[in-house]
Design a protein around this motif. Structure first.
Motif, mmCIF file in Angstrom:
data_model
loop_
_atom_site.group_PDB
_atom_site.id
_atom_site.type_symbol
_atom_site.label_atom_id
_atom_site.label_comp_id
_atom_site.label_asym_id
_atom_site.label_seq_id
_atom_site.Cartn_x
_atom_site.Cartn_y
_atom_site.Cartn_z
ATOM 1 N N GLY A 31 0.813 -1.221 0.000
ATOM 2 C CA GLY A 31 0.000 0.000 0.000
ATOM 3 C C GLY A 31 0.842 1.265 0.000
ATOM 4 O O GLY A 31 0.570 2.202 -0.757
ATOM 5 N N VAL A 32 1.871 1.289 0.837
ATOM 6 C CA VAL A 32 2.761 2.460 0.880
ATOM 7 C C VAL A 32 3.494 2.604 -0.446
ATOM 8 O O VAL A 32 3.625 3.710 -0.987
ATOM 9 N N GLY A 33 3.967 1.489 -0.995
ATOM 10 C CA GLY A 33 4.656 1.530 -2.283
ATOM 11 C C GLY A 33 3.767 2.055 -3.398
ATOM 12 O O GLY A 33 4.193 2.872 -4.217
ATOM 13 N N VAL A 34 2.515 1.606 -3.403
ATOM 14 C CA VAL A 34 1.574 2.070 -4.432
ATOM 15 C C VAL A 34 1.302 3.559 -4.264
ATOM 16 O O VAL A 34 1.263 4.304 -5.248
ATOM 17 N N GLU A 35 1.110 4.008 -3.036
ATOM 18 C CA GLU A 35 0.835 5.431 -2.805
ATOM 19 C C GLU A 35 2.022 6.306 -3.200
ATOM 20 O O GLU A 35 1.843 7.366 -3.800
ATOM 21 N N VAL A 36 3.227 5.872 -2.881
ATOM 22 C CA VAL A 36 4.421 6.639 -3.264
ATOM 23 C C VAL A 36 4.551 6.660 -4.787
ATOM 24 O O VAL A 36 4.802 7.718 -5.384
ATOM 25 N N ALA A 37 4.369 5.508 -5.410
ATOM 26 C CA ALA A 37 4.461 5.447 -6.874
ATOM 27 C C ALA A 37 3.374 6.286 -7.529
ATOM 28 O O ALA A 37 3.613 6.932 -8.552
ATOM 29 N N LEU A 38 2.196 6.319 -6.912
ATOM 30 C CA LEU A 38 1.095 7.117 -7.452
ATOM 31 C C LEU A 38 1.406 8.609 -7.387
ATOM 32 O O LEU A 38 1.039 9.368 -8.279
ATOM 33 N N ARG A 39 2.105 9.027 -6.348
ATOM 34 C CA ARG A 39 2.488 10.446 -6.220
ATOM 35 C C ARG A 39 3.576 10.821 -7.225
ATOM 36 O O ARG A 39 3.581 11.908 -7.767
ATOM 37 N N VAL A 40 4.500 9.892 -7.472
ATOM 38 C CA VAL A 40 5.624 10.166 -8.374
ATOM 39 C C VAL A 40 5.224 9.971 -9.835
ATOM 40 O O VAL A 40 5.546 10.795 -10.688
ATOM 41 N N TYR A 41 4.503 8.882 -10.098
ATOM 42 C CA TYR A 41 4.130 8.546 -11.473
ATOM 43 C C TYR A 41 2.651 8.167 -11.515
ATOM 44 O O TYR A 41 2.303 6.988 -11.491
ATOM 45 N N PRO A 42 1.790 9.178 -11.551
ATOM 46 C CA PRO A 42 0.354 8.858 -11.565
ATOM 47 C C PRO A 42 -0.053 8.169 -12.868
ATOM 48 O O PRO A 42 0.240 8.661 -13.953
ATOM 49 N N SER A 43 -0.673 7.031 -12.710
ATOM 50 C CA SER A 43 -1.158 6.301 -13.878
ATOM 51 C C SER A 43 -2.491 5.647 -13.529
ATOM 52 O O SER A 43 -2.852 5.511 -12.368
ATOM 53 N N LEU A 46 -2.009 2.404 -11.430
ATOM 54 C CA LEU A 46 -1.742 2.636 -10.005
ATOM 55 C C LEU A 46 -2.978 3.153 -9.275
ATOM 56 O O LEU A 46 -3.199 2.819 -8.106
ATOM 57 N N GLN A 47 -3.793 3.951 -9.969
ATOM 58 C CA GLN A 47 -5.040 4.413 -9.346
ATOM 59 C C GLN A 47 -5.979 3.232 -9.074
ATOM 60 O O GLN A 47 -6.574 3.144 -8.000
ATOM 61 N N ARG A 48 -6.094 2.336 -10.024
ATOM 62 C CA ARG A 48 -6.944 1.151 -9.839
ATOM 63 C C ARG A 48 -6.389 0.248 -8.738
ATOM 64 O O ARG A 48 -7.144 -0.309 -7.939
ATOM 65 N N LEU A 49 -5.080 0.098 -8.717
ATOM 66 C CA LEU A 49 -4.454 -0.723 -7.689
ATOM 67 C C LEU A 49 -4.679 -0.123 -6.304
ATOM 68 O O LEU A 49 -4.987 -0.832 -5.349
ATOM 69 N N SER A 50 -4.559 1.184 -6.205
ATOM 70 C CA SER A 50 -4.806 1.870 -4.936
ATOM 71 C C SER A 50 -6.254 1.685 -4.479
ATOM 72 O O SER A 50 -6.516 1.417 -3.306
ATOM 73 N N LEU A 51 -7.185 1.817 -5.420
ATOM 74 C CA LEU A 51 -8.601 1.614 -5.077
ATOM 75 C C LEU A 51 -8.881 0.178 -4.652
ATOM 76 O O LEU A 51 -9.664 -0.058 -3.732
ATOM 77 N N SER A 52 -8.245 -0.772 -5.313
ATOM 78 C CA SER A 52 -8.475 -2.173 -4.934
ATOM 79 C C SER A 52 -7.881 -2.471 -3.561
ATOM 80 O O SER A 52 -8.456 -3.261 -2.803
ATOM 81 N N LEU A 53 -6.759 -1.856 -3.234
ATOM 82 C CA LEU A 53 -6.185 -2.038 -1.896
ATOM 83 C C LEU A 53 -7.067 -1.394 -0.829
ATOM 84 O O LEU A 53 -7.163 -1.890 0.291
ATOM 85 N N ASP A 54 -7.712 -0.287 -1.186
ATOM 86 C CA ASP A 54 -8.579 0.409 -0.234
ATOM 87 C C ASP A 54 -9.937 -0.261 -0.067
ATOM 88 O O ASP A 54 -10.674 0.048 0.868
ATOM 89 N N SER A 55 -10.282 -1.175 -0.962
ATOM 90 C CA SER A 55 -11.618 -1.774 -0.890
ATOM 91 C C SER A 55 -11.790 -2.670 0.338
ATOM 92 O O SER A 55 -12.876 -2.723 0.913
ATOM 93 N N LEU A 56 -10.749 -3.361 0.771
ATOM 94 C CA LEU A 56 -10.847 -4.226 1.948
ATOM 95 C C LEU A 56 -11.182 -3.432 3.208
ATOM 96 O O LEU A 56 -12.188 -3.714 3.862
ATOM 97 N N PRO A 57 -10.398 -2.416 3.563
ATOM 98 C CA PRO A 57 -10.766 -1.664 4.770
ATOM 99 C C PRO A 57 -12.056 -0.872 4.602
ATOM 100 O O PRO A 57 -12.812 -0.706 5.570
ATOM 101 N N ALA A 58 -12.332 -0.404 3.391
ATOM 102 C CA ALA A 58 -13.567 0.353 3.171
ATOM 103 C C ALA A 58 -14.790 -0.524 3.425
ATOM 104 O O ALA A 58 -15.752 -0.099 4.076
ATOM 105 N N LYS A 59 -14.760 -1.763 2.945
ATOM 106 C CA LYS A 59 -15.877 -2.687 3.172
ATOM 107 C C LYS A 59 -16.010 -3.025 4.654
ATOM 108 O O LYS A 59 -17.118 -3.107 5.186
ATOM 109 N N ALA A 60 -14.886 -3.235 5.317
ATOM 110 C CA ALA A 60 -14.924 -3.549 6.753
ATOM 111 C C ALA A 60 -15.491 -2.370 7.542
ATOM 112 O O ALA A 60 -16.314 -2.562 8.445
ATOM 113 N N LEU A 61 -15.073 -1.159 7.202
ATOM 114 C CA LEU A 61 -15.593 0.028 7.891
ATOM 115 C C LEU A 61 -17.068 0.234 7.567
ATOM 116 O O LEU A 61 -17.847 0.669 8.419
#
Length: 125
Positions: A31-43, A46-61
């Motif tokens: 998650g940290v690697g994806v966020e750093v890469a997203l800040r440096v090289y937005p694509s 990486l946006q889809r990967l970030s959203l998919s990583l966020d889906s687990l905690p979002a569903k739990a919350l």
């Protein structure tokens, strides 16, 4: 006096905690690697990967009813994006730990059941 062979104790809880720790650490590092890469090289990838990583905690919350107050706090400016990331990270760690404990407990119960059944078949009644 005869001594009974000691039953080998499986440190199941220790193994479950270790696996849960490693899985949550790996998830957070990705998650940290994806966020750093997203800040440096937005694509888009990486946006889809970030959203998919966020889906687990979002569903739990969402299931616990915490997502809506968190969303309101974020949009009203009471919590920063970094704060939301901290909440998501802690939620992810908690979900992974709970899943590891549940799966480990179920596997331990199955192992115990199979061991007892084999012991009874061997004449250990």
């Amino acid at each position: 006096m005869t001594s009974f062979p000691s039953r080998p104790e499986a440190p199941l809880l220790r193994i479950m905690w270790g696996n849960a720790f490693l899985l949550s650490l790996l998830y957070l590092l990705v998650g940290v690697g994806v966020e750093v890469a997203l800040r440096v090289y937005p694509s888009r990838f990486l946006q889809r990967l970030s959203l998919s990583l966020d889906s687990l905690p979002a569903k739990a919350l969402e299931l616990t009813g915490i997502m809506e107050p968190l969303r309101e706090a974020y949009f009203s400016g009471r919590i920063s994006e970094f704060g939301v990331r901290i909440v998501f990270g802690a939620t992810t760690v908690a979900v992974i730990f709970v899943l590891a404990l549940v799966v480990g407990t179920l596997m331990g119960a199955v192992r115990l059941f199979v061991a007892r059944r084999a012991w009874r078949r061997a004449g250990g009644r």
